[in-house]
Write an enzyme that holds these catalytic residues in place. Structure first.
Site, mmCIF file in Angstrom:
data_model
loop_
_atom_site.group_PDB
_atom_site.id
_atom_site.type_symbol
_atom_site.label_atom_id
_atom_site.label_comp_id
_atom_site.label_asym_id
_atom_site.label_seq_id
_atom_site.Cartn_x
_atom_site.Cartn_y
_atom_site.Cartn_z
ATOM 1 N N GLU A 105 3.174 39.619 20.168
ATOM 2 C CA GLU A 105 3.613 39.153 21.542
ATOM 3 C C GLU A 105 4.707 38.163 21.495
ATOM 4 O O GLU A 105 5.626 38.368 22.168
ATOM 5 C CB GLU A 105 2.481 38.735 22.416
ATOM 6 C CG GLU A 105 1.655 39.893 22.644
ATOM 7 C CD GLU A 105 0.532 40.169 21.593
ATOM 8 O OE1 GLU A 105 0.420 39.395 20.729
ATOM 9 O OE2 GLU A 105 0.015 41.310 21.855
ATOM 10 N N HIS A 140 -9.882 39.801 29.046
ATOM 11 C CA HIS A 140 -9.081 41.065 29.617
ATOM 12 C C HIS A 140 -8.766 40.990 31.082
ATOM 13 O O HIS A 140 -8.375 41.936 31.496
ATOM 14 C CB HIS A 140 -9.577 42.579 29.221
ATOM 15 C CG HIS A 140 -9.420 42.720 27.768
ATOM 16 N ND1 HIS A 140 -10.138 42.256 26.591
ATOM 17 C CD2 HIS A 140 -8.407 43.297 27.037
ATOM 18 C CE1 HIS A 140 -9.809 42.543 25.595
ATOM 19 N NE2 HIS A 140 -8.835 43.209 25.706
#
Ligand SMILES: Cc1ncc(C[n+]2csc(CCOP(=O)(O)OP(=O)(O)O)c2C)c(N)n1
Lengths: 325, 328
Positions: free
Chosen positions: A60, A129
């Protein structure tokens, strides 16, 4: 007017952008072969090829930063990060570089990056999440933060975001991807203003993204009790459209904010502060907010539900504001 | 390394001239810091000049350069004017970042100098992106990034090496190994101290070079650039160098002993190279004096320029947070 889903609307927006401007490309984990974690980019690899639909490693930090570099180098990258939780691995380039470069360079370098990511809870995915961190990002000067809640915005926000010379972060609530409905292709979409999604007289209910549906449901229920709720969809979380907010509050004289972020230091807190600063004497009641409980979002369904803003809670808060608790 | 090919005398002197320009600029900056004219963090490059000079002379016009907070030399060699650099350190509007960046954040769009980045390791993925953009647009320009050996401990470095190698992007990774990351010696922070070995694991070709020798730096960079133009993806160069001063103006330098510093100073890039040029008959004492005088004059002019500079009005505080709407 076409019948479609939020997911397909996003894909259509991507497809249009890729077709319109050869500088546009999409990169991120699993956007290509896999078709996107939420199947948003399904089929785009076949249509546009590997150069423009780029699968990235699990990195990322570097692919977000590479997106910044590519934007500086003249491209118009759309970077997809699977969820906002993972964007924290790229917080450094986002905050320290994308948001600051223009200012630090004395106005020489703009960063026309578009970052898309899923946010929010409601699918029992537990804490890593499920968080809604768009309010954090909305804290950072130099970034623009969008939260499409409708099919029109899902399709239409991407292109103006790409036209924007500055970094734009688009937060897609993960429970919206399956949202189905009729898309008004003629609807005007900008990335500056909030929208009144339902008109009302008694109370201004401000929300965005995944909570819009809950807010509208609550408003519908309250209408049955004779309470007329105006629902404002913020759409743009930063910079905030104060004018639309204030115009509504001046009419209704009451404010309720629904925000899936945690209460302390939330976007809801900011909105209330602004309204109080600008319209304290026009309010008939202290503003209120319905936020997530201050807990990492739990897995178990009942706990998850209890942690998030829900329709009954919104209804109750609205009644309270009107002295009908 | 002596001159492997007989460079034109003018070019040989140019290398020396540029090292002197950086050295004198920074020595003056240190004085000005003492006088309170320059504030904030000031990281001096003194001792490492051969790297910026040798490497940047080997890059082509328009190649993008990304550097760290120790970047005065890189900015200067990429073509940012000394005036604009000095004015920036003074926090003046005439500075290359309008006084918004200071010593650590020199930027210049015209010369494609992309900073001036103070996040260790943060510049590497930016260079990867710049190279990606260039390649996607069919261009042949390279992207070079300069960073210290300390940066190789950051995840950003590993990710960037992997990405550049995976996508075969023309990124020149220029690692200035001055043995210390602030006060931490390489061996105290990284298990693998053979940096080339570390990088080769990512399938990035790597080479170690004497960073105190401007000619060696120039030659190694030239070869890497050639290789990259032939389409072989990224390259990594480790320049073994040393900084003669403290990490920053706040560093009491307790982590290395004077003898070590003195030993490295004997290999100082400026005096060894000028001695070499003299030995080869490319320079005499008068010629050296002339270069010195030139460098000092440029520095003094830059100081005068900065002194005469203006301050950005406070009313403009919020400018350049966002790009102004373009008037159609
Ligand atoms: C991400 C990050 N962590 C820590 C720092 C503080 N810091 C500034 S310079 C430095 C040492 C870096 O050493 P190296 O990469 O070898 O470069 P050098 O200073 O030797 O040129 C550190 C730890 C920082 N700026 N950024």
């Amino acid at each position: 007017m076409i019948r479609t889903t939020y997911r397909e609307a996003l894909r259509e927006g991507l497809r249009e952008a890729l077709a319109r401007d050869p500088r546009v490309f999409l990169m991120g984990e699993d956007v290509g072969r896999y078709g996107g974690t939420y199947a948003v980019s399904k089929g785009l690899l076949e249509e546009f090829g590997e150069q423009r639909i780029r699968d990235t490693p699990l990195s990322e930090l570097s692919f977000v930063a590479a997106g910044i570099g590519a934007a500086l180098g003249g491209m118009r990258p759309i970077v997809e990060v699977m969820t906002v939780n993972f964007s924290l691995l790229a917080l450094d380039p986002l905050m320290n570089t994308a948001a600051t470069l223009r200012h630090m360079s004395g106005g020489q370098f703009s960063v026309p990056l578009v970052l898309r990511m899923a946010t929010g809870a409601g699918r029992q995915l537990a804490a890593q999440h499920s968080h809604s961190l768009e309010g954090w990002y909305a804290h950072i000067p130099g970034l623009k933060i969008l939260a499409p809640a409708t099919l029109e915005d899902a399709r239409g926000m991407l292109w103006p975001a790409l036209q924007d010379p500055d970094p734009v972060l688009i937060f897609e609530h993960s429970t919206l991807y399956n949202l189905e409905g009729v898309l008004d292709e003629g609807a005007a979409v900008d990335i500056h203003s909030a929208r009144v999604r339902r008109e009302g007289r008694d109370l201004t209910l401000v929300t965005y993204g995944g909570s819009l549906g809950k807010a509208l449901a609550a408003a519908g229920q309250l209408a049955g009790e004779g309470i007329s709720v105006e629902v404002i969809d913020l759409r743009v979380l930063h910079p905030l459209d104060d004018a639309t907010l204030m115009a509504s509050v001046r009419r209704t004289r009451r404010l309720l904010v629904v925000d899936e972020g945690w209460r302390s230091g939330s976007l809801a807190a900011e909105i209330i502060a602004r309204v109080v600063e600008q319209g304290f004497y026009e309010l008939d009641a202290p503003p209120a907010r319905v936020c997530s409980q201050e807990v990492p979002v739990p897995y178990a369904k009942h706990l998850e539900e209890a942690a998030l803003p829900q329709v009954p809670g919104i209804v109750a808060a609205a009644r309270e504001l009107l002295g009908r608790g | 390394m002596s001159l492997p090919v007989p460079y034109p005398a003018e070019f040989a002197r140019q290398l020396l001239r540029d090292m002197l320009r950086i050295r004198r600029l920074e020595e003056r900056a240190a004085e000005l810091y003492g006088e309170g004219k320059i504030r904030g963090f000031l990281h001096l490059y003194i001792g490492q000049e051969a790297v910026a000079v040798g490497a940047l002379h080997a890059l082509g016009p328009g190649d993008a350069v990304v550097a760290t907070y120790r970047e005065h030399g890189h900015a200067l060699l990429q073509g940012v004017s000394m005036n604009a650099i000095m004015a920036e350190m003074y926090g003046r509007r005439e500075g290359c970042s309008r006084g918004r960046g200071g010593s650590m954040h020199l930027f210049d769009a015209r010369t494609r100098f992309f900073g001036g980045n103070a996040i260790v390791g943060g510049g590497l993925p930016l260079a990867v992106g710049l190279a990606l953009a260039e390649r996607m647009q069919g261009g042949t320009r390279l992207a070079a990034c300069f960073f210290g050996e300390g940066a190789l401990a950051e995840g950003a470095a590993a990710e960037s090496l992997n990405l550049a190698a995976l996508w075969q992007l023309p990124v020149l990774f220029c690692c200035e190994n001055n043995l210390y990351a602030m006060g931490t010696a390489l061996a105290r922070s990284q298990a693998q101290t053979d940096l080339c070995a570390k990088v080769q694991a990512f399938k990035v070709p790597a080479r170690s070079v004497d960073g105190m020798d401007v000619v060696a730096v120039y030659e190694a960079t030239r070869m890497a650039v050639e290789q990259m133009h032939a389409g072989h993806g990224p390259c990594f160069l480790e320049f073994r160098t040393y900084r003669f001063r403290a990490h920053s103006m706040f560093d009491p330098e307790l982590y290395r002993d004077k003898a070590e510093v003195e030993a490295w100073k004997k290999r100082g890039p400026i005096h060894t190279y000028s001695a070499q040029l003299k030995a080869q008959g490319l320079l005499d004492e008068t010629g050296l004096d002339a270069l010195e005088a030139e460098a000092s004059a440029e520095v003094e002019a830059a100081v005068a320029f900065a002194e005469a500079g203006s301050l950005e009005p406070v009313e403009d505080l919020l400018r350049d947070v966002y790009t102004p709407e373009r008037t159609p």
